[in-house]
Design a protein around this motif. Structure first.
Motif, PDB file in Angstrom:
ATOM      1  N   ASP A  89       0.807  -1.222   0.000  1.00 39.14           N
ATOM      2  CA  ASP A  89       0.000   0.000   0.000  1.00 39.14           C
ATOM      3  C   ASP A  89       0.838   1.270   0.000  1.00 39.14           C
ATOM      4  O   ASP A  89       0.283   2.372  -0.034  1.00 39.14           O
ATOM      5  CB  ASP A  89      -0.922   0.020   1.226  1.00 39.14           C
ATOM      6  N   LYS A  90       2.168   1.112   0.114  1.00 39.77           N
ATOM      7  CA  LYS A  90       3.085   2.266   0.200  1.00 39.77           C
ATOM      8  C   LYS A  90       2.717   3.163   1.387  1.00 39.77           C
ATOM      9  O   LYS A  90       2.760   4.384   1.315  1.00 39.77           O
ATOM     10  CB  LYS A  90       3.071   3.081  -1.099  1.00 39.77           C
ATOM     11  N   HIS A  91       2.363   2.538   2.490  1.00 41.05           N
ATOM     12  CA  HIS A  91       1.813   3.253   3.646  1.00 41.05           C
ATOM     13  C   HIS A  91       2.885   3.582   4.684  1.00 41.05           C
ATOM     14  O   HIS A  91       3.671   2.722   5.088  1.00 41.05           O
ATOM     15  CB  HIS A  91       0.737   2.393   4.305  1.00 41.05           C
ATOM     16  N   CYS A  92       2.920   4.852   5.111  1.00 41.60           N
ATOM     17  CA  CYS A  92       3.816   5.278   6.189  1.00 41.60           C
ATOM     18  C   CYS A  92       3.026   5.319   7.495  1.00 41.60           C
ATOM     19  O   CYS A  92       2.097   6.130   7.632  1.00 41.60           O
ATOM     20  CB  CYS A  92       4.385   6.660   5.893  1.00 41.60           C
ATOM     21  N   PRO A  93       3.364   4.474   8.472  1.00 48.27           N
ATOM     22  CA  PRO A  93       2.603   4.454   9.726  1.00 48.27           C
ATOM     23  C   PRO A  93       2.807   5.696  10.583  1.00 48.27           C
ATOM     24  O   PRO A  93       1.998   5.978  11.464  1.00 48.27           O
ATOM     25  CB  PRO A  93       3.143   3.209  10.437  1.00 48.27           C
ATOM     26  N   TYR A  94       3.865   6.454  10.314  1.00 52.92           N
ATOM     27  CA  TYR A  94       4.163   7.629  11.139  1.00 52.92           C
ATOM     28  C   TYR A  94       3.374   8.855  10.683  1.00 52.92           C
ATOM     29  O   TYR A  94       3.079   9.737  11.482  1.00 52.92           O
ATOM     30  CB  TYR A  94       5.669   7.902  11.122  1.00 52.92           C
ATOM     31  N   LEU A  95       3.007   8.868   9.393  1.00 54.46           N
ATOM     32  CA  LEU A  95       2.132   9.923   8.886  1.00 54.46           C
ATOM     33  C   LEU A  95       0.682   9.477   8.844  1.00 54.46           C
ATOM     34  O   LEU A  95      -0.235  10.297   8.814  1.00 54.46           O
ATOM     35  CB  LEU A  95       2.559  10.338   7.467  1.00 54.46           C
ATOM     36  N   GLY A  96       0.490   8.145   8.798  1.00 53.83           N
ATOM     37  CA  GLY A  96      -0.860   7.630   8.647  1.00 53.83           C
ATOM     38  C   GLY A  96      -1.376   7.800   7.229  1.00 53.83           C
ATOM     39  O   GLY A  96      -2.592   7.855   7.003  1.00 53.83           O
ATOM     40  N   GLU A  97      -0.485   7.863   6.262  1.00 54.22           N
ATOM     41  CA  GLU A  97      -0.863   8.054   4.863  1.00 54.22           C
ATOM     42  C   GLU A  97       0.267   7.523   3.981  1.00 54.22           C
ATOM     43  O   GLU A  97       1.236   6.932   4.473  1.00 54.22           O
ATOM     44  CB  GLU A  97      -1.117   9.530   4.560  1.00 54.22           C
ATOM     45  N   THR A  98       0.145   7.735   2.680  1.00 56.21           N
ATOM     46  CA  THR A  98       1.160   7.263   1.745  1.00 56.21           C
ATOM     47  C   THR A  98       2.519   7.898   2.039  1.00 56.21           C
ATOM     48  O   THR A  98       2.607   9.085   2.351  1.00 56.21           O
ATOM     49  CB  THR A  98       0.744   7.601   0.295  1.00 56.21           C
ATOM     50  N   CYS A  99       3.565   7.107   1.934  1.00 55.25           N
ATOM     51  CA  CYS A  99       4.932   7.583   2.149  1.00 55.25           C
ATOM     52  C   CYS A  99       5.229   8.756   1.216  1.00 55.25           C
ATOM     53  O   CYS A  99       4.882   8.735   0.033  1.00 55.25           O
ATOM     54  CB  CYS A  99       5.908   6.433   1.888  1.00 55.25           C
ATOM     55  N   VAL A 100       5.864   9.786   1.742  1.00 54.18           N
ATOM     56  CA  VAL A 100       6.171  10.980   0.948  1.00 54.18           C
ATOM     57  C   VAL A 100       7.620  11.008   0.464  1.00 54.18           C
ATOM     58  O   VAL A 100       8.012  11.900  -0.284  1.00 54.18           O
ATOM     59  CB  VAL A 100       5.878  12.264   1.753  1.00 54.18           C
ATOM     60  N   LYS A 101       8.416  10.035   0.883  1.00 52.94           N
ATOM     61  CA  LYS A 101       9.825   9.998   0.469  1.00 52.94           C
ATOM     62  C   LYS A 101       9.902   9.414  -0.941  1.00 52.94           C
ATOM     63  O   LYS A 101       9.354   8.342  -1.204  1.00 52.94           O
ATOM     64  CB  LYS A 101      10.634   9.144   1.445  1.00 52.94           C
ATOM     65  N   ARG A 102      10.576  10.109  -1.838  1.00 50.37           N
ATOM     66  CA  ARG A 102      10.612   9.707  -3.243  1.00 50.37           C
ATOM     67  C   ARG A 102      12.042   9.523  -3.742  1.00 50.37           C
ATOM     68  O   ARG A 102      12.965  10.194  -3.291  1.00 50.37           O
ATOM     69  CB  ARG A 102       9.940  10.764  -4.112  1.00 50.37           C
TER      70      ARG A 102
END
Length: 303
Positions: free
Chosen positions: A25-38
């Motif tokens: 899901d490309k999910h970042c648990p610390y933001l609670g949304e999609t990972c923003v690192k690209r």
């Protein structure tokens, strides 16, 4: 040579359903949304930390430091304003303070109260810090504020091979050409701290200075470049202060349950002044005299 040791908030060795789903899901648990690192081509990275061949894991994504519901923000506020303060998005702080009848901490930063509009330095945002915490009272309004800079470490090479291995169902750990750009400590991180610390020292409302939050290995590299922590005089919080807060994994990877994120712990804390930081950074340690001559003589077979 290094490999990704933490991927979308889960250890690379974690083959649980939660770890696999987070990667899918490309999910970042610390933001609670999609990972923003690209990556450079726009691909979502998912890399939280890298494990070099000769050292332990090093956190390389600043978002990873926002674990435990932005705990680092509360750690700074506790030290600057006292424990137990209510947190609200910055623009709403005055209204909330009046409603509660007591001071609150207004938070200015991404996904909170938005970044402050500051003048640019020669066309770039040289004054900007990652976070500003403002102590706001129901009657007095702005009482004081502190600034927070959050840094991890940039990478060299690339970790695409490692990333692709972890996207496989078997979650293979694969070494890559990635490394850690420690030279940035000298070229970018320390000069930025000195400059921003000097800017904040001139601010009437900034009574506790600048807080620098980073992984413990980054803190250690900074201290090595500055000749050791002992050379940086310890002071109380003040306008010219720079407070280092170093975080790292609180437990060994073996103690982490499958599907869980590794908790972080505040490992080091040191407050010094921007003047001492600048003095130590400028104090270059030279080698012994005649190192070039001696190297030439050895190469010529004269020694």
């Amino acid at each position: 040579m290094a490999h990704i040791s933490e991927f979308f908030g889960h250890l690379a060795t974690d083959k649980s359903e939660a770890a696999i789903r987070a990667a899918e899901d490309k999910h970042c648990p610390y933001l609670g949304e999609t990972c923003v690192k690209r990556l450079s081509d726009g691909t979502i990275s998912g890399a939280c930390a890298l494990k070099p061949a000769t050292s332990g894991p090093v956190i390389c994504c600043p978002i990873r430091l926002y674990a435990d519901d932005y705990r680092i923000i509360r750690d700074v506020a506790d030290r600057a304003f006292g424990p137990g303060m209510a947190f609200v998005p910055g623009p709403r702080a005055r209204l909330e303070s009046k409603k509660l009848g007591r001071p609150v901490v207004g938070v200015f930063g991404k996904r909170w109260g938005g970044e402050l509009r500051l003048p640019q330095r020669q066309g770039v945002g040289g004054y900007f810090v990652d976070w500003v915490l403002a102590l706001v009272g129901p009657d007095a309004g702005l009482v004081e504020f502190v600034a927070i800079e959050v840094q991890t470490i940039d990478t060299t090479g690339n970790y695409r091979a490692s990333r692709l291995g972890l996207l496989e169902p078997s979650r293979r750990i694969v070494n890559s050409t990635a490394g850690l750009n420690w030279e940035n400590v000298n070229k970018r991180i320390i000069p930025q701290l000195i400059y921003k610390g000097q800017v904040l020292q001139r601010e009437e409302g900034c009574k506790k200075g600048l807080f620098f939050v980073c992984p413990t290995p980054v803190y250690q590299k900074v201290m090595t470049r500055l000749g050791g922590q002992a050379g940086l005089t310890t002071v109380h919080l003040q306008p010219a202060a720079i407070t280092f807060l170093g975080y790292d994994y609180a437990v060994d990877a073996a103690a982490v349950q499958p599907g869980a994120s590794v908790p972080l712990a505040l490992e080091v804390e040191h407050t010094t002044t921007v003047y001492k930081l600048q003095e130590r950074f400028s104090n270059i340690e030279l080698p012994e005299a005649n190192v070039y001559r001696n190297a030439i003589k050895i190469a010529l077979g004269e020694v």
